[in-house]
Design an enzyme around this catalytic site. Structure first.
Site, PDB file in Angstrom:
ATOM      1  N   LYS A 125       0.841  -1.198   0.000  1.00  0.00           N
ATOM      2  CA  LYS A 125       0.000   0.000   0.000  1.00  0.00           C
ATOM      3  C   LYS A 125       0.881   1.254   0.000  1.00  0.00           C
ATOM      4  O   LYS A 125       2.083   1.180   0.291  1.00  0.00           O
ATOM      5  CB  LYS A 125      -0.919  -0.017   1.221  1.00  0.00           C
ATOM      6  CG  LYS A 125      -0.186   0.025   2.567  1.00  0.00           C
ATOM      7  CD  LYS A 125      -1.137  -0.271   3.732  1.00  0.00           C
ATOM      8  CE  LYS A 125      -0.398  -0.249   5.065  1.00  0.00           C
ATOM      9  NZ  LYS A 125      -1.242  -0.767   6.163  1.00  0.00           N
ATOM     10  N   TYR A 171      16.027  29.639  10.942  1.00  0.00           N
ATOM     11  CA  TYR A 171      14.834  30.444  11.235  1.00  0.00           C
ATOM     12  C   TYR A 171      14.617  30.634  12.733  1.00  0.00           C
ATOM     13  O   TYR A 171      14.772  29.709  13.518  1.00  0.00           O
ATOM     14  CB  TYR A 171      13.596  29.777  10.631  1.00  0.00           C
ATOM     15  CG  TYR A 171      13.509  29.922   9.127  1.00  0.00           C
ATOM     16  CD1 TYR A 171      13.628  31.168   8.508  1.00  0.00           C
ATOM     17  CD2 TYR A 171      13.316  28.806   8.313  1.00  0.00           C
ATOM     18  CE1 TYR A 171      13.541  31.286   7.119  1.00  0.00           C
ATOM     19  CE2 TYR A 171      13.219  28.928   6.942  1.00  0.00           C
ATOM     20  CZ  TYR A 171      13.330  30.175   6.345  1.00  0.00           C
ATOM     21  OH  TYR A 171      13.257  30.296   4.992  1.00  0.00           O
TER      22      TYR A 171
HETATM   23  C1  PLP Z   1      -0.559  -1.713   6.925  1.00  0.00           C
HETATM   24  C2  PLP Z   1      -1.169  -3.014   7.323  1.00  0.00           C
HETATM   25  C3  PLP Z   1      -0.400  -4.183   7.370  1.00  0.00           C
HETATM   26  C4  PLP Z   1       1.107  -4.176   7.268  1.00  0.00           C
HETATM   27  O1  PLP Z   1       1.630  -3.714   8.486  1.00  0.00           O
HETATM   28  P1  PLP Z   1       3.210  -3.670   8.760  1.00  0.00           P
HETATM   29  O2  PLP Z   1       3.303  -3.284  10.197  1.00  0.00           O
HETATM   30  O3  PLP Z   1       3.766  -2.633   7.856  1.00  0.00           O
HETATM   31  O4  PLP Z   1       3.752  -5.019   8.492  1.00  0.00           O
HETATM   32  C5  PLP Z   1      -1.047  -5.386   7.578  1.00  0.00           C
HETATM   33  N1  PLP Z   1      -2.380  -5.431   7.779  1.00  0.00           N
HETATM   34  C6  PLP Z   1      -3.147  -4.317   7.795  1.00  0.00           C
HETATM   35  C7  PLP Z   1      -4.605  -4.433   8.049  1.00  0.00           C
HETATM   36  C8  PLP Z   1      -2.571  -3.072   7.581  1.00  0.00           C
HETATM   37  O5  PLP Z   1      -3.325  -1.956   7.595  1.00  0.00           O
END
Ligand code: PLP
Length: 389
Positions: free
Chosen positions: A56, A276
Protein backbone atom coordinates in the site's frame (compact mmCIF):
# COMPACT_ATOMS: atom_id res chain seq x y z
CA UNK A 1 15.12 6.86 -12.43
CA UNK A 2 18.50 5.21 -12.65
CA UNK A 3 19.22 1.58 -12.03
CA UNK A 4 22.52 0.09 -11.04
CA UNK A 5 23.36 -3.52 -10.55
CA UNK A 6 24.81 -4.86 -7.34
CA UNK A 7 26.14 -8.33 -6.73
CA UNK A 8 25.20 -8.78 -3.09
CA UNK A 9 22.14 -7.38 -1.38
CA UNK A 10 21.74 -5.26 1.72
CA UNK A 11 25.38 -4.29 1.81
CA UNK A 12 25.95 -1.38 4.17
CA UNK A 13 26.43 1.32 1.61
CA UNK A 14 28.93 4.01 2.65
CA UNK A 15 28.40 7.64 1.74
CA UNK A 16 31.90 7.66 0.23
CA UNK A 17 30.60 5.45 -2.59
CA UNK A 18 27.66 7.69 -3.42
CA UNK A 19 27.65 9.97 -6.43
CA UNK A 20 24.95 12.61 -6.51
CA UNK A 21 23.98 13.80 -9.98
CA UNK A 22 24.86 17.47 -10.54
CA UNK A 23 21.18 18.44 -10.84
CA UNK A 24 20.06 16.61 -7.70
CA UNK A 25 20.00 17.32 -3.95
CA UNK A 26 20.67 13.76 -2.93
CA UNK A 27 19.97 10.10 -3.56
CA UNK A 28 17.41 7.70 -2.19
CA UNK A 29 18.90 4.26 -2.71
CA UNK A 30 16.40 1.39 -2.73
CA UNK A 31 17.76 -2.15 -2.73
CA UNK A 32 15.23 -4.38 -4.51
CA UNK A 33 17.32 -7.49 -3.90
CA UNK A 34 17.19 -6.75 -0.18
CA UNK A 35 13.37 -6.47 -0.35
CA UNK A 36 13.19 -9.85 -2.13
CA UNK A 37 15.67 -11.32 0.37
CA UNK A 38 13.61 -10.02 3.28
CA UNK A 39 10.45 -11.55 1.83
CA UNK A 40 12.20 -14.93 1.45
CA UNK A 41 13.51 -14.78 5.02
CA UNK A 42 10.05 -14.00 6.42
CA UNK A 43 8.42 -16.65 4.21
CA UNK A 44 10.89 -19.20 5.56
CA UNK A 45 10.22 -18.07 9.10
CA UNK A 46 6.44 -18.59 8.87
CA UNK A 47 6.36 -21.73 6.67
CA UNK A 48 4.14 -23.71 6.27
CA UNK A 49 2.01 -20.55 6.51
CA UNK A 50 2.05 -18.43 3.36
CA UNK A 51 3.69 -15.00 3.24
CA UNK A 52 2.05 -12.10 1.43
CA UNK A 53 3.32 -8.56 1.00
CA UNK A 54 1.75 -5.23 1.85
CA UNK A 55 2.49 -2.73 -0.94
CA UNK A 56 0.00 0.00 0.00
CA UNK A 57 0.94 3.69 -0.24
CA UNK A 58 3.20 3.08 -3.26
CA UNK A 59 5.00 0.29 -1.41
CA UNK A 60 5.57 2.49 1.64
CA UNK A 61 6.85 5.24 -0.61
CA UNK A 62 9.48 3.09 -2.32
CA UNK A 63 7.70 2.71 -5.66
CA UNK A 64 5.21 -0.11 -6.19
CA UNK A 65 6.11 -0.29 -9.89
CA UNK A 66 9.55 -1.58 -8.96
CA UNK A 67 8.79 -3.29 -5.64
CA UNK A 68 5.83 -5.47 -6.65
CA UNK A 69 7.54 -7.17 -9.62
CA UNK A 70 10.63 -7.82 -7.46
CA UNK A 71 8.45 -9.49 -4.82
CA UNK A 72 6.50 -11.46 -7.43
CA UNK A 73 9.79 -12.72 -8.90
CA UNK A 74 10.77 -13.88 -5.40
CA UNK A 75 7.58 -15.99 -5.26
CA UNK A 76 5.04 -13.73 -3.56
CA UNK A 77 1.54 -13.88 -5.01
CA UNK A 78 -0.71 -12.32 -2.33
CA UNK A 79 -0.46 -8.54 -2.28
CA UNK A 80 -2.28 -6.10 -0.03
CA UNK A 81 -3.04 -2.51 -1.00
CA UNK A 82 -5.26 0.03 0.74
CA UNK A 83 -7.45 1.56 -1.97
CA UNK A 84 -9.19 0.74 -5.28
CA UNK A 85 -6.78 2.98 -7.19
CA UNK A 86 -3.81 1.16 -5.67
CA UNK A 87 -5.47 -2.13 -6.64
CA UNK A 88 -5.73 -1.03 -10.26
CA UNK A 89 -2.05 0.03 -10.22
CA UNK A 90 -1.03 -3.31 -8.75
CA UNK A 91 -3.11 -5.25 -11.27
CA UNK A 92 -1.46 -3.41 -14.15
CA UNK A 93 1.87 -4.67 -12.80
CA UNK A 94 0.83 -8.28 -12.31
CA UNK A 95 -1.93 -10.07 -14.19
CA UNK A 96 -2.18 -13.16 -11.98
CA UNK A 97 -1.40 -12.14 -8.39
CA UNK A 98 -4.08 -11.99 -5.67
CA UNK A 99 -4.67 -8.38 -4.72
CA UNK A 100 -6.47 -7.63 -1.45
CA UNK A 101 -7.82 -4.16 -0.64
CA UNK A 102 -7.37 -3.44 3.07
CA UNK A 103 -9.64 -0.39 3.25
CA UNK A 104 -12.51 -2.63 2.17
CA UNK A 105 -15.26 -1.74 -0.30
CA UNK A 106 -15.79 1.98 -0.83
CA UNK A 107 -19.46 2.81 -1.51
CA UNK A 108 -20.15 2.31 -5.21
CA UNK A 109 -16.65 0.95 -5.94
CA UNK A 110 -17.70 -2.65 -6.71
CA UNK A 111 -17.25 -2.27 -10.48
CA UNK A 112 -13.77 -0.80 -10.08
CA UNK A 113 -12.86 -3.55 -7.67
CA UNK A 114 -14.03 -6.13 -10.15
CA UNK A 115 -12.26 -4.46 -13.07
CA UNK A 116 -9.01 -4.64 -11.09
CA UNK A 117 -9.69 -8.29 -10.24
CA UNK A 118 -9.19 -7.24 -6.62
CA UNK A 119 -10.52 -8.82 -3.44
CA UNK A 120 -12.02 -6.36 -0.95
CA UNK A 121 -11.38 -6.99 2.74
CA UNK A 122 -15.03 -6.45 3.65
CA UNK A 123 -15.01 -4.59 6.94
CA UNK A 124 -18.68 -4.09 7.85
CA UNK A 125 -22.04 -5.75 7.24
CA UNK A 126 -22.90 -2.93 4.83
CA UNK A 127 -19.84 -3.80 2.72
CA UNK A 128 -20.74 -7.50 2.73
CA UNK A 129 -24.28 -6.63 1.58
CA UNK A 130 -23.00 -4.39 -1.21
CA UNK A 131 -20.44 -6.92 -2.53
CA UNK A 132 -22.95 -9.78 -2.23
CA UNK A 133 -25.64 -7.79 -4.10
CA UNK A 134 -23.09 -7.04 -6.81
CA UNK A 135 -22.29 -10.75 -7.13
CA UNK A 136 -25.99 -11.57 -7.59
CA UNK A 137 -26.40 -8.76 -10.09
CA UNK A 138 -23.62 -10.04 -12.32
CA UNK A 139 -24.49 -13.68 -11.68
CA UNK A 140 -21.07 -14.78 -10.42
CA UNK A 141 -19.65 -15.68 -7.02
CA UNK A 142 -17.16 -13.00 -6.07
CA UNK A 143 -14.01 -13.59 -4.09
CA UNK A 144 -14.09 -11.82 -0.73
CA UNK A 145 -12.00 -11.43 2.37
CA UNK A 146 -13.79 -10.76 5.64
CA UNK A 147 -12.19 -8.35 8.10
CA UNK A 148 -13.32 -8.92 11.69
CA UNK A 149 -12.57 -6.56 14.58
CA UNK A 150 -10.66 -8.46 17.27
CA UNK A 151 -9.95 -5.35 19.32
CA UNK A 152 -8.35 -2.59 17.27
CA UNK A 153 -11.74 -0.86 16.85
CA UNK A 154 -10.79 0.69 13.56
CA UNK A 155 -12.15 -1.49 10.75
CA UNK A 156 -13.86 -4.87 10.76
CA UNK A 157 -17.14 -6.59 11.59
CA UNK A 158 -18.12 -6.60 15.25
CA UNK A 159 -19.34 -9.75 17.00
CA UNK A 160 -22.94 -8.54 16.62
CA UNK A 161 -22.41 -8.01 12.88
CA UNK A 162 -20.86 -11.47 12.50
CA UNK A 163 -23.91 -12.96 14.26
CA UNK A 164 -26.22 -11.12 11.87
CA UNK A 165 -24.11 -12.24 8.94
CA UNK A 166 -24.35 -15.93 9.84
CA UNK A 167 -28.11 -15.59 10.36
CA UNK A 168 -28.38 -14.49 6.71
CA UNK A 169 -26.58 -17.29 4.84
CA UNK A 170 -27.65 -15.91 1.45
CA UNK A 171 -25.09 -13.12 1.91
CA UNK A 172 -22.04 -15.38 2.07
CA UNK A 173 -23.57 -17.88 -0.39
CA UNK A 174 -23.07 -15.30 -3.12
CA UNK A 175 -19.39 -14.99 -2.23
CA UNK A 176 -16.25 -17.09 -2.33
CA UNK A 177 -14.75 -16.48 1.13
CA UNK A 178 -11.00 -16.72 0.51
CA UNK A 179 -9.76 -15.13 3.74
CA UNK A 180 -10.89 -14.20 7.24
CA UNK A 181 -8.58 -11.56 8.66
CA UNK A 182 -8.06 -9.22 11.59
CA UNK A 183 -5.34 -6.79 12.68
CA UNK A 184 -3.37 -6.51 15.93
CA UNK A 185 -3.14 -3.31 17.95
CA UNK A 186 0.05 -3.83 19.95
CA UNK A 187 2.03 -6.53 18.18
CA UNK A 188 5.30 -4.56 18.49
CA UNK A 189 5.28 -5.31 22.23
CA UNK A 190 5.41 -9.07 22.88
CA UNK A 191 4.60 -8.46 26.56
CA UNK A 192 1.31 -6.69 25.83
CA UNK A 193 -1.62 -8.90 26.95
CA UNK A 194 -3.72 -7.38 24.13
CA UNK A 195 -1.99 -9.81 21.74
CA UNK A 196 -3.31 -13.03 23.25
CA UNK A 197 -6.65 -11.34 23.99
CA UNK A 198 -7.03 -10.48 20.28
CA UNK A 199 -5.89 -13.98 19.31
CA UNK A 200 -8.70 -15.49 21.41
CA UNK A 201 -11.32 -13.12 20.00
CA UNK A 202 -10.12 -13.93 16.46
CA UNK A 203 -10.44 -17.69 17.15
CA UNK A 204 -13.98 -17.14 18.42
CA UNK A 205 -14.93 -15.22 15.24
CA UNK A 206 -13.46 -18.00 13.10
CA UNK A 207 -15.53 -20.61 14.94
CA UNK A 208 -18.70 -18.68 14.09
CA UNK A 209 -17.89 -18.40 10.38
CA UNK A 210 -17.69 -20.93 7.57
CA UNK A 211 -14.19 -22.36 7.42
CA UNK A 212 -11.79 -20.23 5.38
CA UNK A 213 -8.05 -19.47 5.36
CA UNK A 214 -7.12 -16.96 8.06
CA UNK A 215 -4.67 -14.08 8.53
CA UNK A 216 -3.89 -12.09 11.68
CA UNK A 217 -0.24 -11.04 11.62
CA UNK A 218 1.62 -8.16 9.96
CA UNK A 219 5.39 -7.57 10.40
CA UNK A 220 5.36 -7.55 14.19
CA UNK A 221 2.60 -10.11 14.65
CA UNK A 222 4.56 -12.75 12.77
CA UNK A 223 7.40 -12.29 15.30
CA UNK A 224 4.98 -13.26 18.09
CA UNK A 225 5.23 -16.93 17.09
CA UNK A 226 3.41 -19.76 15.37
CA UNK A 227 0.05 -19.18 17.08
CA UNK A 228 -0.22 -15.89 15.23
CA UNK A 229 0.69 -17.14 11.73
CA UNK A 230 -2.52 -18.94 10.68
CA UNK A 231 -2.55 -19.47 6.89
CA UNK A 232 -1.17 -16.17 5.63
CA UNK A 233 0.90 -13.34 7.13
CA UNK A 234 0.87 -9.79 5.75
CA UNK A 235 4.15 -7.97 6.43
CA UNK A 236 4.84 -4.53 5.00
CA UNK A 237 7.35 -2.56 7.08
CA UNK A 238 9.71 -5.51 7.71
CA UNK A 239 10.01 -6.15 3.96
CA UNK A 240 11.37 -2.63 3.65
CA UNK A 241 13.94 -3.23 6.38
CA UNK A 242 11.89 -1.91 9.31
CA UNK A 243 12.52 -3.25 12.81
CA UNK A 244 9.62 -2.10 14.97
CA UNK A 245 9.32 -5.33 17.01
CA UNK A 246 10.57 -4.78 20.55
CA UNK A 247 11.54 -8.42 21.10
CA UNK A 248 13.91 -10.48 18.95
CA UNK A 249 15.16 -8.76 15.78
CA UNK A 250 13.22 -9.59 12.63
CA UNK A 251 15.31 -11.58 10.12
CA UNK A 252 15.49 -8.68 7.67
CA UNK A 253 18.19 -6.36 6.31
CA UNK A 254 18.12 -2.62 5.56
CA UNK A 255 16.67 -1.64 2.20
CA UNK A 256 16.78 2.13 2.09
CA UNK A 257 19.56 4.67 2.35
CA UNK A 258 19.19 8.39 1.93
CA UNK A 259 22.09 10.71 1.15
CA UNK A 260 22.22 14.47 0.73
CA UNK A 261 24.95 16.79 -0.45
CA UNK A 262 26.74 19.30 1.73
CA UNK A 263 26.19 22.70 0.06
CA UNK A 264 28.50 24.76 2.20
CA UNK A 265 30.30 24.88 5.52
CA UNK A 266 30.65 28.08 7.52
CA UNK A 267 32.22 29.26 10.75
CA UNK A 268 29.75 30.63 13.26
CA UNK A 269 31.02 32.70 16.16
CA UNK A 270 29.86 32.30 19.77
CA UNK A 271 26.22 33.36 20.14
CA UNK A 272 25.65 33.26 16.36
CA UNK A 273 22.08 32.14 15.61
CA UNK A 274 21.53 29.39 13.05
CA UNK A 275 18.38 29.06 10.98
CA UNK A 276 14.83 30.44 11.23
CA UNK A 277 13.88 32.24 14.45
CA UNK A 278 17.43 31.78 15.74
CA UNK A 279 16.23 28.72 17.59
CA UNK A 280 19.82 27.50 18.07
CA UNK A 281 22.82 29.62 19.02
CA UNK A 282 26.45 28.57 19.01
CA UNK A 283 27.86 28.18 22.52
CA UNK A 284 31.41 27.84 21.14
CA UNK A 285 33.06 28.77 17.85
CA UNK A 286 31.33 26.27 15.53
CA UNK A 287 31.50 24.87 12.04
CA UNK A 288 28.03 24.52 10.56
CA UNK A 289 27.34 22.49 7.41
CA UNK A 290 24.23 23.26 5.34
CA UNK A 291 22.76 20.19 3.60
CA UNK A 292 20.39 20.03 0.64
CA UNK A 293 17.52 18.21 2.36
CA UNK A 294 14.46 19.61 4.10
CA UNK A 295 10.87 18.90 4.93
CA UNK A 296 9.89 19.10 1.25
CA UNK A 297 12.11 16.02 0.85
CA UNK A 298 10.17 14.26 3.59
CA UNK A 299 12.76 15.05 6.23
CA UNK A 300 10.69 15.76 9.35
CA UNK A 301 10.71 19.33 10.65
CA UNK A 302 10.35 17.80 14.11
CA UNK A 303 14.03 16.78 13.81
CA UNK A 304 14.91 20.47 14.45
CA UNK A 305 16.98 21.26 17.53
CA UNK A 306 17.09 24.36 19.73
CA UNK A 307 19.61 24.87 22.53
CA UNK A 308 18.92 22.43 25.30
CA UNK A 309 16.90 20.07 23.09
CA UNK A 310 18.13 17.32 20.82
CA UNK A 311 16.83 16.70 17.34
CA UNK A 312 17.94 14.53 14.48
CA UNK A 313 21.41 13.58 13.37
CA UNK A 314 23.29 12.72 10.20
CA UNK A 315 26.49 10.81 9.45
CA UNK A 316 29.37 12.49 7.59
CA UNK A 317 32.78 10.79 7.17
CA UNK A 318 31.56 8.10 9.56
CA UNK A 319 30.80 10.57 12.38
CA UNK A 320 27.34 11.00 13.85
CA UNK A 321 26.67 14.76 13.96
CA UNK A 322 23.71 16.71 15.36
CA UNK A 323 21.22 18.78 13.40
CA UNK A 324 21.09 22.27 14.89
CA UNK A 325 18.41 24.89 14.35
CA UNK A 326 15.22 24.49 12.38
CA UNK A 327 14.78 22.04 9.54
CA UNK A 328 13.49 24.23 6.69
CA UNK A 329 11.84 23.33 3.38
CA UNK A 330 15.03 22.67 1.44
CA UNK A 331 17.85 22.80 3.96
CA UNK A 332 19.12 21.47 7.23
CA UNK A 333 22.04 22.71 9.29
CA UNK A 334 24.44 20.39 11.08
CA UNK A 335 27.10 21.09 13.70
CA UNK A 336 30.21 19.49 12.19
CA UNK A 337 32.67 21.07 14.65
CA UNK A 338 33.49 17.69 16.19
CA UNK A 339 33.85 15.76 12.93
CA UNK A 340 37.39 14.28 12.93
CA UNK A 341 37.60 14.80 9.15
CA UNK A 342 37.14 18.34 7.89
CA UNK A 343 33.74 18.61 6.19
CA UNK A 344 33.75 20.38 2.83
CA UNK A 345 31.39 21.52 0.11
CA UNK A 346 30.50 18.48 -2.03
CA UNK A 347 30.77 15.93 0.77
CA UNK A 348 27.92 13.46 1.12
CA UNK A 349 25.90 13.04 4.31
CA UNK A 350 23.97 9.90 5.20
CA UNK A 351 20.50 10.68 6.54
CA UNK A 352 19.21 7.09 6.63
CA UNK A 353 21.23 3.93 6.12
CA UNK A 354 23.58 1.41 7.66
CA UNK A 355 24.68 3.94 10.29
CA UNK A 356 21.22 5.46 10.86
CA UNK A 357 18.36 2.97 11.02
CA UNK A 358 14.82 4.03 10.12
CA UNK A 359 13.78 3.62 13.77
CA UNK A 360 16.59 5.91 14.93
CA UNK A 361 15.65 8.59 12.42
CA UNK A 362 11.98 8.25 13.37
CA UNK A 363 12.70 8.36 17.09
CA UNK A 364 14.89 11.47 16.77
CA UNK A 365 12.05 13.19 14.89
CA UNK A 366 9.50 12.13 17.53
CA UNK A 367 7.73 9.84 15.08
CA UNK A 368 8.15 6.27 13.81
CA UNK A 369 10.18 4.75 11.00
CA UNK A 370 6.94 4.03 9.09
CA UNK A 371 6.21 7.73 8.74
CA UNK A 372 9.80 8.53 7.77
CA UNK A 373 9.67 5.86 5.05
CA UNK A 374 6.31 6.79 3.54
CA UNK A 375 7.20 10.50 3.30
CA UNK A 376 10.52 10.08 1.52
CA UNK A 377 11.54 10.71 -1.99
CA UNK A 378 9.17 13.12 -3.69
CA UNK A 379 12.10 15.32 -4.69
CA UNK A 380 15.14 13.18 -4.04
CA UNK A 381 16.43 11.16 -6.97
CA UNK A 382 15.67 7.46 -6.54
CA UNK A 383 18.22 4.87 -7.47
CA UNK A 384 17.10 1.25 -7.58
CA UNK A 385 19.60 -1.53 -7.07
CA UNK A 386 19.07 -5.12 -8.19
CA UNK A 387 15.63 -6.56 -8.79
CA UNK A 388 16.77 -8.32 -11.94
CA UNK A 389 16.66 -4.96 -13.70
C1 PLP B 1 -0.56 -1.71 6.93
C2 PLP B 1 -1.17 -3.01 7.32
C3 PLP B 1 -0.40 -4.18 7.37
C4 PLP B 1 1.11 -4.18 7.27
O1 PLP B 1 1.63 -3.71 8.49
P1 PLP B 1 3.21 -3.67 8.76
O2 PLP B 1 3.30 -3.28 10.20
O3 PLP B 1 3.77 -2.63 7.86
O4 PLP B 1 3.75 -5.02 8.49
C5 PLP B 1 -1.05 -5.39 7.58
N1 PLP B 1 -2.38 -5.43 7.78
C6 PLP B 1 -3.15 -4.32 7.79
C7 PLP B 1 -4.61 -4.43 8.05
C8 PLP B 1 -2.57 -3.07 7.58
O5 PLP B 1 -3.32 -1.96 7.60
Amino acid sequence: MTTTRAGSHASPFPAEMVTIATSETGVLRIDLDAIAGNWRALAQRVAPADCGAVVKADAYGLGVARVLPALAAAGCWSFFVATPREAAEARALDARARIFVLDGLFPGAADEMLAAGAIPCLASLAEVEEWSAHARRIGARLAAALHVDSGLHRLGLTAVEVQRLVSRPELLDALDLVLVMSHLAAADDPADPANTAQLEVFERFRAMLPSAPASLAASDGLMLGRDFHFDLVRPGYALYGGQAFQGERAPVSPVVSLFARVLQVRDVEVNGAVGYSGAWRALRPSRIATLAAGYADGFARAASAANGTTGGSVVIHGARLPIVGRVSMDLITVDVTDCPVRVERGDVAELIGAALALETVGGEARTIGYEVLTRLGRRTQRVYVGGGA
